[in-house]
Design a protein around this motif. Structure first.
Motif, short mmCIF file in Angstrom:
data_model
loop_
_atom_site.label_atom_id
_atom_site.label_comp_id
_atom_site.label_asym_id
_atom_site.label_seq_id
_atom_site.Cartn_x
_atom_site.Cartn_y
_atom_site.Cartn_z
N MET A 187 1.02 -1.29 -0.13
CA MET A 187 0.11 -0.10 -0.22
C MET A 187 1.31 0.90 -0.25
O MET A 187 1.89 1.38 0.93
CB MET A 187 -0.70 0.39 1.37
N PHE A 188 0.16 1.77 -0.88
CA PHE A 188 1.29 3.66 -0.83
C PHE A 188 0.20 5.01 -0.36
O PHE A 188 -0.94 4.78 -0.82
CB PHE A 188 2.21 3.48 -2.66
N GLY A 189 0.70 5.48 0.46
CA GLY A 189 0.12 6.72 0.34
C GLY A 189 0.45 7.96 -0.77
O GLY A 189 1.07 7.80 -0.65
N TRP A 190 -0.34 8.47 -0.80
CA TRP A 190 -0.57 9.95 -1.64
C TRP A 190 -0.93 11.09 -0.48
O TRP A 190 -2.23 10.93 -0.08
CB TRP A 190 -0.90 10.16 -3.18
N ASN A 191 -0.12 12.20 0.06
CA ASN A 191 -0.87 13.12 0.89
C ASN A 191 -0.93 13.93 -0.17
O ASN A 191 0.31 15.15 -0.55
CB ASN A 191 0.17 13.18 2.49
N PRO A 192 -2.02 15.32 -0.52
CA PRO A 192 -1.91 15.72 -1.41
C PRO A 192 -1.39 17.38 -0.56
O PRO A 192 -0.81 17.81 -1.00
CB PRO A 192 -3.10 16.53 -1.75
N TYR A 206 -1.93 -0.21 -4.42
CA TYR A 206 -3.24 -0.28 -4.08
C TYR A 206 -2.40 1.46 -3.63
O TYR A 206 -1.50 1.51 -2.95
CB TYR A 206 -4.15 -0.01 -3.03
N VAL A 207 -3.26 2.92 -3.94
CA VAL A 207 -2.40 3.89 -3.38
C VAL A 207 -3.57 4.47 -2.38
O VAL A 207 -4.95 4.81 -3.15
CB VAL A 207 -2.18 4.34 -4.33
N LYS A 257 -10.55 10.25 2.28
CA LYS A 257 -9.52 9.26 2.48
C LYS A 257 -9.84 8.09 2.05
O LYS A 257 -10.85 8.06 2.43
CB LYS A 257 -8.74 9.60 4.10
N GLY A 258 -8.74 7.64 1.01
CA GLY A 258 -9.75 6.11 0.53
C GLY A 258 -7.88 5.90 -0.58
O GLY A 258 -7.13 6.62 -0.91
N ILE A 259 -8.86 4.85 -0.95
CA ILE A 259 -8.22 3.88 -2.17
C ILE A 259 -8.73 4.75 -3.39
O ILE A 259 -9.76 4.89 -3.83
CB ILE A 259 -8.22 2.16 -1.93
N PHE A 260 -7.39 4.95 -4.13
CA PHE A 260 -7.73 6.01 -5.64
C PHE A 260 -7.58 5.16 -7.05
O PHE A 260 -8.09 6.00 -7.38
CB PHE A 260 -8.23 7.72 -5.59
N ALA A 261 -6.20 4.70 -6.56
CA ALA A 261 -5.38 3.94 -7.60
C ALA A 261 -5.01 2.10 -7.20
O ALA A 261 -5.46 2.00 -6.25
CB ALA A 261 -4.71 4.67 -8.12
#
Length: 143
Positions: free
Chosen positions: A1-6, A46-47, A55-59
């Motif tokens: 799992m990969f995180g993305w914080n805008p 999963y990103v 917040k949640g999975i989008f990719a």
């Protein structure tokens, strides 16, 4: 799992990347990874969007490279390549939210990690894939 914080990283060309994936069927991007010793090509990725709502999975996608060392701002870290199969814009499209991810067995996983590239608990991977595919199907995104 990969995180993305805008808040920490603006994905300025997200819509262009979505269009590229939609048009060509392929999109590969590199991502930082903390568990570089255990991740390998062929693993499911999963990103998850963290930091701001929604917040949640989008990719999702498949790991398409071995981890490789990188250096930025005086620090060593590792990166991998992800070949995406789904990429949604959380500001414009519905994503698989934490409300869903924090129910049932899936509640055993930390869905808002501080580090990117962590392992999903092995006993949850099949269930997560089923929930993700069901979400995509019911929203008409399909794979």
């Amino acid at each position: 799992m990969f995180g993305w914080n805008p808040i920490k990283f603006e994905w300025a060309d997200l819509d262009d990347d979505i269009q590229k994936l939609t048009t060509t069927g392929t999109l590969t991007d590199n991502w930082s990874v903390i568990s570089h010793k255990s991740i390998k090509p062929g693993d499911r990725a999963y990103v998850v969007r963290v930091g701001v709502e929604p917040k949640g999975i989008f990719a999702s996608g498949i790991i398409s490279s071995h981890a490789y060392p990188a250096f930025r701002q005086g620090r060593h870290y590792y990166r991998i390549e992800i070949s995406f199969d789904v990429l949604l814009n959380p500001n414009k499209e519905q994503i698989l939210t934490l409300d869903i991810l924090k129910t049932g067995n899936l509640a055993a996983q930390n869905w808002t990690p501080q580090a990117s590239g962590i392992s999903i608990k092995p006993q949850l991977t099949d269930e997560l894939e089923g929930v993700w595919l069901n979400f995509l199907d019911t929203k008409g995104y399909g794979l």
